[in-house]
Enzyme design. Structure first.
Site, short mmCIF file in Angstrom:
data_model
loop_
_atom_site.label_atom_id
_atom_site.label_comp_id
_atom_site.label_asym_id
_atom_site.label_seq_id
_atom_site.Cartn_x
_atom_site.Cartn_y
_atom_site.Cartn_z
N GLU A 173 -4.53 -6.01 -1.54
CA GLU A 173 -3.23 -6.66 -1.71
C GLU A 173 -2.74 -7.33 -0.42
O GLU A 173 -1.71 -6.95 0.14
CB GLU A 173 -2.20 -5.65 -2.21
CG GLU A 173 -2.49 -5.16 -3.61
CD GLU A 173 -1.33 -4.33 -4.20
OE1 GLU A 173 -0.52 -3.79 -3.43
OE2 GLU A 173 -1.28 -4.22 -5.43
N GLU B 208 -5.81 -2.88 -11.01
CA GLU B 208 -5.00 -1.67 -10.95
C GLU B 208 -3.96 -1.67 -12.05
O GLU B 208 -3.35 -2.70 -12.33
CB GLU B 208 -4.23 -1.57 -9.61
CG GLU B 208 -5.06 -1.32 -8.39
CD GLU B 208 -4.18 -1.25 -7.13
OE1 GLU B 208 -3.00 -0.87 -7.24
OE2 GLU B 208 -4.68 -1.60 -6.06
C1 GLA Z 1 -0.68 -1.01 -5.05
C2 GLA Z 1 -1.78 -0.67 -4.09
C3 GLA Z 1 -2.36 0.69 -4.29
C4 GLA Z 1 -1.29 1.70 -4.62
C5 GLA Z 1 -0.53 1.21 -5.84
C6 GLA Z 1 0.54 2.19 -6.29
O1 GLA Z 1 -1.04 -1.79 -6.09
O2 GLA Z 1 -2.81 -1.62 -4.08
O3 GLA Z 1 -3.04 1.05 -3.11
O4 GLA Z 1 -0.42 1.83 -3.54
O5 GLA Z 1 0.11 0.02 -5.53
O6 GLA Z 1 1.16 1.75 -7.46
#
Ligand code: GLA
Ligand code: ZN
Length: 673
Positions: free
Chosen positions: A151, A306
């Site tokens: 991210e 995710e």
């Molecule tokens: C983000 C991050 C993860 C985690 C999630 C929690 O998407 O990439 O590492 O912290 O949030 O929801």
């Protein structure tokens, strides 16, 4: 470009064995549970730098090799992560320049995403690490691709970044004179006479130059891409056949993701909708917009990288997904073009900030949970619909979501503070999606031809070349919908001098002479003209902003119901060669967009995927080798009967003969006969 083509759907998520290296029993159990849950793909090593290089230059890859071997033996593939999202303490302490600076103050070591985008020292560490990872694991049979960093986001305002910003500006503007003109610096004595006077926007410094704010955003986005290119340079060299991905964030305002499209082989996407607040149906519609947006970045299959199997830990209220929701929303991602359903996280850690974040395996270490069972159900479902993997999505309608416009609009002071770019775009999108259409979400740099209907809400910025592109689109028979507060500024955020909507004034056939802003509680209305060409009747509420229009060739479809502009045109249509342009001069209630687009779609000859989609039901289609896969998903929380084409439902294995009934949270994936 390397294609991301797995012969199966990826099912899995972030796996952090590095948090459990002293617990071989846990690692053993992970593998057993993964097999049981139908896990096929995990991302490993995302934040593992401290485990991979515990001391400067001393690498430790043995644990990772061990894990990859075990995963492979269990039939689980891996996306290998580069660990640049967080660095070990020894590095920050010895080389503080790797850390970010804000308002002249350098951060201490801590948290994550805390690295300078420019620092040659950090880039060098990343290059060395990624080189070693590629050399060690590039040919490991478990590894099927790269998960680059995590991210990407945020900025740094250290002196190295300031210098890089000036370099970026020199490249874009060549001379100070050009910058002064583009940024309108005669305002408040801002004229620059030396390059070194220019600094980034800062809380303790400049923030009033809209053009500069916008350029800083562009620079940060480009600098992040440059950082990313630095990350992948050794990877491309050593592992040219492995696809590379970044995980992007929902509606993230910090980067112009589509500008990464030529460097990224497939886009990852992290989705954390607020299930359980509004109705499932409403949240599913909001979510779909973001799915279609990420598909649009690259115009290809993407990866849900995710989502939570249950709840997050960072929303104000972290509701659990109710029973049946996780499989349904997982399918929705696939329906919109994802070839994976990946979750954060495989197993809950025992400590630190994310210990209460949902996971497949919780602190009870058991597979007997409701959540585990639902994940397993997803694993089975993905196996069942395997023929759909790699299928494409085609849409005849598109909605413009343009990141540069969103930035520019956010810096515009007036005519109302809140602009809600994403909310306004969503209203247009929602109308089209609910009707049972595949919708592309694209930015202004994407081609427009090929669409029958193109919605351009809030086309505030009209960059060079867009006038011609939009004109050509309509000229050739396209239907264009332009929203209020459009055609105000060019790519430097300088206002057009020939009246809104500026360069597209002729195309729209209207002159927006004024824009009134309404308080949140105030309403005006669209009163439909008698015998308007859309066949709409009655009145619809509108609010937010009201452009006051003069007709210049366009015809009124509706007029305002009140205020000093009562009776003046509020929705117009302008025939332009083979096509037409609608102008919607205010923010309407959703019912208007629903009815308006329904009429428009019919007029434009676009066929919904299914007729009369019942309330609460959503449909999408993917195609592959001439085969069509129709996804029908029931988000209504009640039983629904839907008319569908003949075919075979892959999920139930049953033939469909014109009608299906879906239970609460039910879905069908119909291979059309
Ligand atoms: C983000 C991050 C993860 C985690 C999630 C929690 O998407 O990439 O590492 O912290 O949030 O929801
Ligand atoms: Zn920096």
């Amino acid at each position: 470009m390397v294609e991301f083509r797995l012969p199966f759907f990826g099912h899995g998520g972030d796996y952090n064995p590095d948090q459990w290296l002293d617990r071989p029993d846990v690692l053993e159990q992970d593998i057993e549970y993964m097999k049981e849950a139908g896990i096929t793909l995990v991302s490993v090593g995302i934040f593992a730098w401290a485990a991979l290089e515990p001391e400067e230059g001393k690498y430790n890859f043995s644990w990772l090799k061990d894990i990859l071997d075990k995963l492979h033996a269990a039939g689980v593939s891996a996306l290998l992560a580069t660990p640049s999202g967080a660095r070990p303490a020894w590095m920050s302490v010895k080389y503080p320049e790797v850390l970010r600076v804000n308002n002249g103050v350098r951060n201490h070591h801590g948290n994550r995403h805390n690295h300078c985008l420019t620092s040659p020292v950090y880039r060098d560490f990343v290059t060395k690490m990624n080189t070693r990872l590629a050399e060690e694991f590039g040919t490991h049979p478990a590894v099927v691709g790269w998960h680059i960093s995590n991210e990407y986001g945020g900025d740094c305002k250290c002196e190295l970044c300031q210098e890089a910003f000036r370099g970026w500006l020199k490249n874009r503007y060549k001379t100070l004179d050009n910058i002064n003109k583009a940024w309108w610096t005669a305002f408040w004595a801002k004229t620059y006479t030396d390059w070194n006077q220019i600094r980034s926007p800062e809380d303790i410094g400049e923030s009033a130059i809209c053009g500069m704010n916008l350029d800083w955003k562009r620079f940060v986005s480009d600098q992040t891409r440059d950082f990313f290119r630095n990350e992948i340079a050794p990877i491309r060299k050593i592992t040219p056949d492995l696809p590379v991905s970044i995980n992007t964030m929902t509606l993230f305002n910090g980067l112009d993701y589509s500008s990464f499209k030529d460097d990224v082989d497939f886009f990852g996407f992290d989705a954390y909708p607020m299930w359980g607040g509004k109705s499932d149906y409403d949240v599913a519609i909001e979510t779909a917009l973001t799915y279609d947006q990420v598909r649009g970045y690259g115009n290809r299959v993407w990866s849900l990288m995710e989502c939570t199997p249950s709840q997050v830990n960072w929303q104000d209220i972290c509701r659990m997904k109710h029973t049946g929701l996780h499989p349904l929303v997982s399918l929705q991602a696939v329906a919109h073009g994802s070839d994976t359903v990946m979750m954060f996280q495989w197993r809950k850690g025992r400590g630190a900030a994310e210990k209460f974040h949902g996971a497949v395996v919780g602190h009870d270490s058991t597979n007997k949970t409701r959540v585990f069972k639902e994940v397993k159900q997803v694993g089975e479902m993905l196996k069942t619909i395997r023929p759909v993997v790699n299928a494409e999505t085609h849409a005849e309608v598109a909605v413009i979501f343009d990141q540069q416009t969103r930035w520019a609009l956010s810096y515009a002071q007036g005519p109302r503070k809140k602009k809600d770019y994403t909310g306004v775009v969503k209203e247009h999108y929602e109308a089209l999606y609910k009707m049972g259409l595949n919708v592309d979400v694209i930015d202004c740099d994407k081609p427009f031809d090929g669409y029958k209907v193109l919605a351009a809400p809030y086309l505030y910025m009209v960059r060079k070349g867009m006038k011609e592109k939009l004109e050509a689109y309509v000229q050739n028979g396209g239907t264009l919908v332009v929203g209020f507060f459009s055609g105000l500024v060019d790519e430097s955020d300088l206002c057009f001098m020939d009246g809104a909507p500026g360069p597209i004034r002729e195309l729209c056939g209207v002159w927006a002479e004024e824009t009134d802003a309404l308080y949140d509680h105030q309403r005006n209305s669209f009163v439909m003209e008698k015998e308007n060409e859309l066949g709409l009747a009655g009145e619809y509420a509108c609010s937010w902003m009201c452009d006051v229009l003069n007709l210049e060739g366009a015809k009124a479809v509706a007029h305002y119901g009140s205020d000093y502009y009562k009776g003046t045109p509020a929705v117009t249509v302008n025939k332009y060669h083979k096509g037409k342009t609608y102008y919607v001069a205010s923010r309407a209630e959703q019912k208007f967009y629903d009815d308006f687009y329904k009429a428009l779609i019919k007029q434009a000859g676009v066929q919904p995927l299914i007729e009369d989609v019942p309330d609460g039901v959503l449909a999408q289609k993917r195609v592959k080798n001439g085969r069509e896969y129709l996804f029908v998903m029931n988000f209504s929380r009640e039983e629904r009967t839907i008319r569908v084409p003949e075919g075979c439902d892959l999920l139930s294995g049953e033939k469909t003969t014109g009608e299906i009934t879906l239970n609460e949270n039910g879905a069908a994936v119909i291979e059309i006969a």
